[in-house]
Design a protein around this motif. Structure first.
Motif, PDB file in Angstrom:
ATOM      1  N   GLU A  54       0.804  -1.214   0.000  1.00 52.38           N
ATOM      2  CA  GLU A  54       0.000   0.000   0.000  1.00 52.38           C
ATOM      3  C   GLU A  54       0.838   1.266   0.000  1.00 52.38           C
ATOM      4  O   GLU A  54       0.302   2.360  -0.165  1.00 52.38           O
ATOM      5  N   SER A 127      -0.252  -1.053  -4.280  1.00 52.63           N
ATOM      6  CA  SER A 127      -1.232  -2.132  -4.257  1.00 52.63           C
ATOM      7  C   SER A 127      -2.579  -1.589  -3.806  1.00 52.63           C
ATOM      8  O   SER A 127      -2.683  -0.955  -2.756  1.00 52.63           O
ATOM      9  N   VAL A 128      -3.596  -1.846  -4.630  1.00 51.80           N
ATOM     10  CA  VAL A 128      -4.959  -1.439  -4.296  1.00 51.80           C
ATOM     11  C   VAL A 128      -5.838  -2.679  -4.390  1.00 51.80           C
ATOM     12  O   VAL A 128      -5.877  -3.336  -5.438  1.00 51.80           O
ATOM     13  N   ASP A 129      -6.500  -3.016  -3.313  1.00 53.34           N
ATOM     14  CA  ASP A 129      -7.361  -4.200  -3.278  1.00 53.34           C
ATOM     15  C   ASP A 129      -6.596  -5.457  -3.715  1.00 53.34           C
ATOM     16  O   ASP A 129      -7.109  -6.305  -4.428  1.00 53.34           O
ATOM     17  N   GLY A 130      -5.336  -5.516  -3.296  1.00 54.75           N
ATOM     18  CA  GLY A 130      -4.537  -6.702  -3.555  1.00 54.75           C
ATOM     19  C   GLY A 130      -3.867  -6.766  -4.908  1.00 54.75           C
ATOM     20  O   GLY A 130      -3.211  -7.777  -5.223  1.00 54.75           O
ATOM     21  N   TRP A 203     -12.104  -8.567 -11.502  1.00 56.66           N
ATOM     22  CA  TRP A 203     -11.702  -7.184 -11.721  1.00 56.66           C
ATOM     23  C   TRP A 203     -12.548  -6.573 -12.845  1.00 56.66           C
ATOM     24  O   TRP A 203     -12.086  -6.343 -13.956  1.00 56.66           O
ATOM     25  N   ARG A 207     -15.324  -2.586  -9.794  1.00 58.49           N
ATOM     26  CA  ARG A 207     -14.203  -2.785  -8.877  1.00 58.49           C
ATOM     27  C   ARG A 207     -13.044  -1.861  -9.215  1.00 58.49           C
ATOM     28  O   ARG A 207     -12.366  -1.343  -8.316  1.00 58.49           O
ATOM     29  N   THR A 210     -13.831   1.563  -7.880  1.00 57.06           N
ATOM     30  CA  THR A 210     -13.581   1.620  -6.435  1.00 57.06           C
ATOM     31  C   THR A 210     -12.085   1.741  -6.155  1.00 57.06           C
ATOM     32  O   THR A 210     -11.663   2.492  -5.258  1.00 57.06           O
ATOM     33  N   ALA A 211     -11.268   1.018  -6.924  1.00 59.72           N
ATOM     34  CA  ALA A 211      -9.821   1.097  -6.749  1.00 59.72           C
ATOM     35  C   ALA A 211      -9.311   2.500  -7.057  1.00 59.72           C
ATOM     36  O   ALA A 211      -8.412   3.010  -6.378  1.00 59.72           O
ATOM     37  N   THR A 214      -9.937   4.758  -4.179  1.00 58.66           N
ATOM     38  CA  THR A 214      -8.949   4.453  -3.137  1.00 58.66           C
ATOM     39  C   THR A 214      -7.608   5.092  -3.472  1.00 58.66           C
ATOM     40  O   THR A 214      -6.926   5.653  -2.602  1.00 58.66           O
ATOM     41  N   ARG A 218      -5.528   7.825  -1.367  1.00 61.86           N
ATOM     42  CA  ARG A 218      -4.166   7.528  -0.931  1.00 61.86           C
ATOM     43  C   ARG A 218      -3.203   8.639  -1.324  1.00 61.86           C
ATOM     44  O   ARG A 218      -2.188   8.876  -0.650  1.00 61.86           O
ATOM     45  N   GLN A 242     -21.039   5.437  -8.188  1.00 62.10           N
ATOM     46  CA  GLN A 242     -20.649   5.158  -6.804  1.00 62.10           C
ATOM     47  C   GLN A 242     -20.550   6.413  -5.946  1.00 62.10           C
ATOM     48  O   GLN A 242     -20.679   6.334  -4.720  1.00 62.10           O
TER      49      GLN A 242
END
Length: 431
Positions: A54, A127-130, A203, A207, A210-211, A214, A218, A242
């Protein structure tokens, strides 16, 4: 030679590299350096990008000579098909045009150009959502600049936006005013460029949206806008659906208004747009159906053959630019090859195509976007929706403009007009 055996000389022949070495070179593996903020000048040659976390880590590209040598070898050994049996491009990229493109790539294109162009801007991975996400992040010298996230599509990449970064971040040097400035974030979609390739399904566009929210959080942006075309328009529209905290407005140069929201007898403008859509779905969606249903099978050919990868992309530059099927008239051959090189060197033909599989049946056009929306319609777009469709779908539509020239790859084809559209669209969103 079997993998694991040492390389050696074939009696009476030339020294032979190991199978593993050839494989790594052919896929671009071991071809990229991933620098950290702590040691950006020390570039490691690795098979895959190191796992991202992250933290936001600095990134630089370094293309290994072996990868370029392998590319040249493959281009020189091309086995060509026969000429098309028609006198136009209705069967795909014409043989004569393909030969010109590939011969230029092999003999005249500067193989170090892509590396230099990308490394001219600050790049990062996090890294975002893995999943490791690569992005360019260029802050304006104007502290009060408006943060914007730009999202590409297929067969585009972050390369599409390289020529608009300067005008957006430093408008005074490019015919604008200080108050036009943006802080620019340009991520590579999952499975594209230097972002990680998803190893599992899931993905899809929501999704990714959303990433992106994030990512902007960040980067400490508490108020920002978003822009996109092609898949980027879908991601950006989902951001609007969203409504993440901080997102003030979105702009689309490919509004996701298909199927059209018809009401009563269509107007003449609606009928024209419907005709364009019907023509596209009649002859232009074969590539999408293949990528949606068989991305893995497609990947074998495109990851193995640079000519296959190049012509698969070049066809779309031919079909979707505002160029009368002469894409070199609006995007230089060098710039198109920069984009093609990024796909080739990262071996992302299959992983990028899987975005179509992930979003099969996604009814994004039926979503109501309840935040401010701006739209620019370029004349060479796949289809040109009328404003009334936007008004029926976007309750807070605040900007709609029909641009004088440009096509599906708006920022790539017409960077000055694209920049002007973003300045005009978001002028009222600045504080």
């Amino acid at each position: 030679m079997e993998e694991g055996l040492p390389s050696g000389d074939i009696p009476g022949g030339t020294p032979t590299p190991s199978r593993r070495t050839l494989l790594q070179a052919s896929l671009g593996l071991g071809a990229f350096g991933f620098g950290s903020a702590k040691a950006a000048s020390q570039i490691s040659i690795v098979v895959e990008p190191p796992p991202a976390n992250e933290a936001v880590s600095a990134f630089r590209v370094a293309i290994a000579p072996d990868a370029i040598a392998d590319l040249r070898r493959r281009l020189a050994m091309t086995r060509w098909p026969e000429r098309e049996t028609v006198n136009d491009g209705s069967q795909g990229v014409q043989l004569a045009r393909a030969r010109i493109l590939i011969e230029y790539w092999r003999d005249r294109y500067d193989m170090g150009r892509l590396e230099r162009r990308l490394n001219a801007f600050p790049q990062f991975r996090t890294s975002v959502d893995g999943l490791g996400i690569h992005f360019l992040h260029v802050r304006s010298k104007h502290a009060n600049a408006l943060p914007i996230i730009l999202t590409h599509g297929w067969p585009g990449s972050v390369v599409e936006f390289l020529d608009v970064i300067g005008p957006l971040t430093d408008p005074e040097a490019h015919g604008g005013r200080a108050e036009d400035a943006f802080h620019v974030v340009i991520p590579s979609l999952p499975g594209y460029g230097f972002s990680d390739k998803p190893k599992q399904v899931g993905w899809d566009v929501p999704r990714i949206a959303t990433a992106w929210s994030t990512l902007m959080k960040r980067l400490n942006y508490d108020r920002w806008v978003a822009q996109g075309g092609d898949w980027g328009a879908h991601v950006t529209t989902w951001l609007g659906v969203q409504k993440p905290e901080g997102l003030a407005a979105i702009h689309l140069n490919f509004p996701t208004l298909s199927p059209p929201p018809l009401e009563g007898e269509p107007t003449a403008e609606e009928k024209a747009a419907i005709a364009e859509l019907k023509a596209f779905f009649r002859t232009g969606v074969g590539y999408g159906e293949i990528q949606e249903t068989r991305p893995q099978t497609l990947g074998y050919g495109l990851v193995d053959s640079p000519v296959g990868q190049a012509t698969w992309i070049y066809e779309k530059f031919t079909d979707w630019t505002d160029s009368n099927r002469n894409p070199e008239s609006v995007i230089s051959r060098d710039a198109m090859l920069d984009d093609i090189m990024l796909y080739w060197l990262t071996a992302t033909a299959a992983s990028s195509a899987r975005l179509y599989t992930e979003n099969s049946g996604n009814q994004i056009s039926r979503q109501v976007v309840d935040i401010p929306v701006g739209v620019s319609v370029f004349p060479g777009e796949i289809y040109r929706p009328p404003r009334i469709w936007g008004e029926r779908t976007y309750p807070k539509l605040f900007y709609w403009n029909q641009v004088s020239k440009g096509g599906h790859f708006a920022a790539f084809e017409q960077p000055a007009l694209f920049t002007s559209e973003l300045r005009a669209c978001f002028a009222s969103m600045r504080v």
